[in-house]
Design a protein around this motif. Structure first.
Motif, short mmCIF file in Angstrom:
data_model
loop_
_atom_site.label_atom_id
_atom_site.label_comp_id
_atom_site.label_asym_id
_atom_site.label_seq_id
_atom_site.Cartn_x
_atom_site.Cartn_y
_atom_site.Cartn_z
N ASP A 18 0.83 -1.45 0.01
CA ASP A 18 -0.11 -0.01 -0.12
C ASP A 18 0.85 1.33 0.20
OD1 ASP A 18 -2.26 -1.69 0.22
OD2 ASP A 18 -2.44 -1.53 2.30
N VAL A 19 2.29 1.30 0.37
CA VAL A 19 2.87 2.46 0.38
C VAL A 19 4.33 2.13 -0.60
CG1 VAL A 19 4.36 3.81 1.75
CG2 VAL A 19 2.44 2.72 2.95
N LEU A 20 5.03 1.08 -0.40
CA LEU A 20 6.33 1.10 -1.22
C LEU A 20 5.74 0.96 -2.76
CD1 LEU A 20 8.85 -0.93 1.05
CD2 LEU A 20 8.73 1.60 0.46
N ALA A 57 4.27 5.18 -9.12
CA ALA A 57 3.95 6.45 -9.48
C ALA A 57 5.19 7.14 -9.86
CB ALA A 57 3.43 7.22 -8.14
N GLN A 58 6.33 6.81 -9.67
CA GLN A 58 7.64 7.52 -9.88
C GLN A 58 8.40 6.96 -10.87
OE1 GLN A 58 8.61 10.42 -8.29
NE2 GLN A 58 6.66 10.38 -7.05
N LEU A 59 7.80 5.80 -11.50
CA LEU A 59 8.53 4.95 -12.47
C LEU A 59 8.91 5.48 -13.54
CD1 LEU A 59 9.97 2.06 -13.01
CD2 LEU A 59 7.51 1.51 -13.85
N ASP A 60 7.97 6.30 -14.51
CA ASP A 60 8.15 6.76 -15.51
C ASP A 60 9.12 8.13 -15.59
OD1 ASP A 60 7.12 6.86 -18.69
OD2 ASP A 60 7.06 9.09 -17.79
N LYS A 81 16.31 1.85 -6.26
CA LYS A 81 16.61 3.24 -6.66
C LYS A 81 15.75 4.18 -6.25
CE LYS A 81 20.23 1.49 -10.01
NZ LYS A 81 19.79 0.03 -9.97
N ILE A 82 14.48 3.88 -6.83
CA ILE A 82 13.39 4.98 -6.64
C ILE A 82 13.20 5.21 -5.21
CG2 ILE A 82 10.66 5.31 -6.99
CD1 ILE A 82 11.13 3.52 -9.48
N TRP A 83 12.92 4.10 -4.45
CA TRP A 83 12.80 4.19 -2.81
C TRP A 83 13.87 4.94 -2.44
CZ3 TRP A 83 11.44 -1.48 -2.88
CH2 TRP A 83 10.08 -1.73 -3.36
N LYS A 84 15.05 4.82 -2.76
CA LYS A 84 16.19 5.61 -2.05
C LYS A 84 16.20 7.02 -1.97
CE LYS A 84 21.19 6.52 -2.60
NZ LYS A 84 22.45 5.97 -3.16
N SER A 85 15.41 7.63 -3.36
CA SER A 85 15.01 8.99 -3.69
C SER A 85 13.85 9.47 -2.58
CB SER A 85 14.32 9.37 -4.94
OG SER A 85 14.18 10.78 -5.00
N GLY A 86 13.00 8.41 -2.37
CA GLY A 86 11.98 8.84 -1.70
C GLY A 86 12.33 8.87 -0.09
N TYR A 87 13.18 8.11 0.44
CA TYR A 87 13.66 8.01 1.85
C TYR A 87 14.50 9.23 1.92
CZ TYR A 87 12.15 3.20 2.96
OH TYR A 87 11.40 1.97 2.75
N GLN A 88 15.25 9.58 1.01
CA GLN A 88 16.19 10.72 1.11
C GLN A 88 15.53 12.02 1.27
OE1 GLN A 88 18.85 10.13 -2.30
NE2 GLN A 88 20.15 9.03 -1.00
N ALA A 145 9.77 3.90 6.98
CA ALA A 145 9.69 2.32 6.89
C ALA A 145 9.01 2.01 8.01
CB ALA A 145 10.88 1.79 6.58
N HIS A 146 8.18 0.96 7.80
CA HIS A 146 7.29 0.08 9.04
C HIS A 146 8.22 -0.93 9.50
CE1 HIS A 146 4.83 -2.95 10.59
NE2 HIS A 146 4.21 -1.87 11.19
N VAL A 147 8.26 -1.15 10.70
CA VAL A 147 8.79 -2.28 11.31
C VAL A 147 7.56 -2.75 12.21
CG1 VAL A 147 11.04 -2.43 10.53
CG2 VAL A 147 10.29 -1.37 12.76
#
Length: 245
Positions: free
Chosen positions: A27-29, A35-38, A108-115, A121-123
């Protein structure tokens, strides 16, 4: 039933459904990456790291065709553009495929989102205390996930509980091998220089646990809220990491 873990047992952990809720992943990642792929592929098209993934995608698509599947069209002149790559990546996402190049690009896309602070992130609440407890007892903790090593490090480095990477010793993804093949677990214990019987693998997926057991590892089936139902098995069950001393 698998033998109980001893104090000397090291941990090998799955992520989705084990340390982290399935809902966070789906639902998140995954929606964030889609959404950021293109934008990401077009802006990073000439990046050598992305082009390595694209080369792997071409091989994977050819294998899909040979298997009788129907992936999107792809230019045959060796000069494929971003549009063909994006279309195939979205097709893989729709199939929920554990594709190594797809996982690499998602990381690589998530890296940008975290930065950017757009992702956190959920744990599960018992994860950080368990990591501290196991570390204090000298037990090594490794991760084996279908998500890329980059994605794993990003997730544990940006959790709601802070940076948990200092507690982790090693990370493994599908470049090591499929999670439902015993040889993958044999390779992991070889790399971490441990005997198979001294490693406890925890996952929410019975087929993965079966493969780990075939390789000689101890196993635990992790039942978390929202996890997918699993077939009957004789793997010992835990619902919380507090059940692992």
């Amino acid at each position: 039933m698998a033998d109980g873990p001893s104090r000397s047992t090291d941990l090998l952990l799955d992520i989705e459904g084990t340390t982290t809720s399935i809902s966070f992943v789906y639902d998140v990642l995954f929606p964030y990456a889609r959404a950021q792929l293109d934008r990401y592929v077009r802006e990073s098209w000439k990046d050598p790291a992305l082009q390595e993934d694209v080369a792997d995608l071409r091989v994977a698509r050819r294998q899909d065709l040979e298997a009788g599947l129907q992936p999107p069209d792809w230019a045959d002149d060796g000069e494929v553009g971003p549009g063909s790559a994006v279309a195939y990546l979205k097709w893989l996402m729709d199939q929920d495929r554990k594709s190594t190049p797809l996982k690499s690009i998602q990381g690589k896309i998530w890296k940008s989102g975290y930065q950017k602070g757009e992702l956190k992130a959920h744990v599960f609440p018992d994860v950080a205390p368990a990591f501290r407890r196991w570390k204090q007892k000298g037990r090594r903790i490794s991760i084996f996930s279908s998500g890329s090593v980059l994605a794993q490090k990003l997730l544990f480095g940006h959790t709601e509980e802070g940076d948990l990477k200092p507690f982790l010793s090693a990370y493994f993804d599908t470049r090591t091998g499929p999670k439902m093949e015993a040889a993958s677990y044999g390779e992991i214990v070889r790399q971490i220089e441990r005997r198979a019987q001294s490693v406890l693998f925890v996952s929410d997926f019975v087929a993965e646990l079966d493969a780990a057991r075939q390789a000689g590892l101890k196993t635990r089936l992790c039942l978390r809220p929202g996890n997918k139902p699993q077939p009957p098995s004789d793997h010992a069950i835990i619902r919380d990491f507090d059940e692992i001393p």
